[in-house]
Motif scaffolding. Sequence first.
Motif, PDB file in Angstrom:
ATOM      1  N   SER A   1       3.629   7.309  -1.746  1.00  0.00           N
ATOM      2  CA  SER A   1       3.664   7.378  -0.288  1.00  0.00           C
ATOM      3  C   SER A   1       5.044   7.077   0.288  1.00  0.00           C
ATOM      4  N   GLN A   2       5.951   6.565  -0.546  1.00  0.00           N
ATOM      5  CA  GLN A   2       7.294   6.286  -0.048  1.00  0.00           C
ATOM      6  C   GLN A   2       8.301   6.356  -1.181  1.00  0.00           C
TER       7      GLN A   2
ATOM      8  N   GLY B   1      -0.767   1.548   4.633  1.00  0.00           N
ATOM      9  CA  GLY B   1      -0.487   0.410   5.494  1.00  0.00           C
ATOM     10  C   GLY B   1       0.243  -0.640   4.688  1.00  0.00           C
ATOM     11  N   SER B   2      -0.266  -1.856   4.690  1.00  0.00           N
ATOM     12  CA  SER B   2       0.344  -2.929   3.891  1.00  0.00           C
ATOM     13  C   SER B   2      -0.334  -3.114   2.542  1.00  0.00           C
ATOM     14  N   GLU B   3      -1.406  -2.356   2.288  1.00  0.00           N
ATOM     15  CA  GLU B   3      -2.170  -2.472   1.040  1.00  0.00           C
ATOM     16  C   GLU B   3      -1.711  -1.433   0.019  1.00  0.00           C
ATOM     17  N   ASP B   4      -1.809  -1.821  -1.268  1.00  0.00           N
ATOM     18  CA  ASP B   4      -1.482  -0.874  -2.332  1.00  0.00           C
ATOM     19  C   ASP B   4      -2.473   0.279  -2.364  1.00  0.00           C
ATOM     20  N   ASP B   5      -1.948   1.458  -2.580  1.00  0.00           N
ATOM     21  CA  ASP B   5      -2.769   2.645  -2.785  1.00  0.00           C
ATOM     22  C   ASP B   5      -2.482   3.166  -4.189  1.00  0.00           C
TER      23      ASP B   5
ATOM     24  N   ASP C   1       4.551  -8.019  -7.805  1.00  0.00           N
ATOM     25  CA  ASP C   1       5.084  -7.930  -6.445  1.00  0.00           C
ATOM     26  C   ASP C   1       6.318  -7.036  -6.338  1.00  0.00           C
ATOM     27  N   SER C   2       6.993  -6.809  -7.430  1.00  0.00           N
ATOM     28  CA  SER C   2       8.253  -6.059  -7.374  1.00  0.00           C
ATOM     29  C   SER C   2       8.220  -4.732  -8.125  1.00  0.00           C
ATOM     30  N   HIS C   3       7.302  -4.570  -9.086  1.00  0.00           N
ATOM     31  CA  HIS C   3       7.277  -3.345  -9.894  1.00  0.00           C
ATOM     32  C   HIS C   3       5.841  -2.840 -10.096  1.00  0.00           C
ATOM     33  N   ARG C   4       5.753  -1.539 -10.354  1.00  0.00           N
ATOM     34  CA  ARG C   4       4.490  -0.922 -10.768  1.00  0.00           C
ATOM     35  C   ARG C   4       4.774  -0.058 -11.997  1.00  0.00           C
TER      36      ARG C   4
END
Length: 236
Positions: free
Chosen positions: A129-130, A85-89, A108-111
């Motif tokens: 997921s995307q 959804g809108s939450e981080d997984d 907010d922009s990188h992982r």
Amino acid sequence: MVPKIVLAFGVFAIISILPAAFADSISVDIGESTYDIEYTADGVEIKSASADMDFMSLIFSVEVSDSEGQLEFNFDRDFFDAKLGSEDDGFFVIADGDELSFEETKDDSHRSIVLTIDPGTEEIEIVGSQIAGVSYLIEKAESDAKALIEAEEQAIAVAEAEEAEVVSILEESCGEGTILEDGICVLESPPVQSIPINPTPLLYGIFGAMGIGLAVVLILWGIGKRSNKEIPTDSN
């Protein structure tokens, strides 16, 4: 002075011997576009990278050149992310088919994730997921909707085929002179046939009646005429 030179030379030698960690990037083709993935490698070499859009994963072919390799990936969220959804997984990392633990930092922009890789490892797969604007959840929803429509169409086709088979069996079970109506065998109504009419006897009757009427008229006329004649008087 000499000890300082020796010390500097020793430090340089030690740094030269230790495997160096270096920042680099590797490109991956997705559709008609090419994307660069930033990473830092220490004791491991990335040979190639590819994307599996069915599982929304990035696959890296690697070669560990030391007793233990380390990889750090820095993913731009607009390119590769894991969300529910809108939450981080969480990402799911697999090394040669086995789950691999990792450390992660994000904003907010990188992982960024850091992996420790054992010698002999040949493939690293990171599942999210995307990828490149394509979401697994959206793809799955569309796939499920398409599968549901296909299942409904198939069910309708099967029901129609079964109904046609039942009707065929019932029609065959109806005896001679009967037909199937609303699932019941009923007597077949004979076709309505028109009976030809012969006008000759009718004409003969009409002409005969006219002849008889004319004869009656003539007789009555004659009687009337006779009754109107004067009766001669006796001269005596």
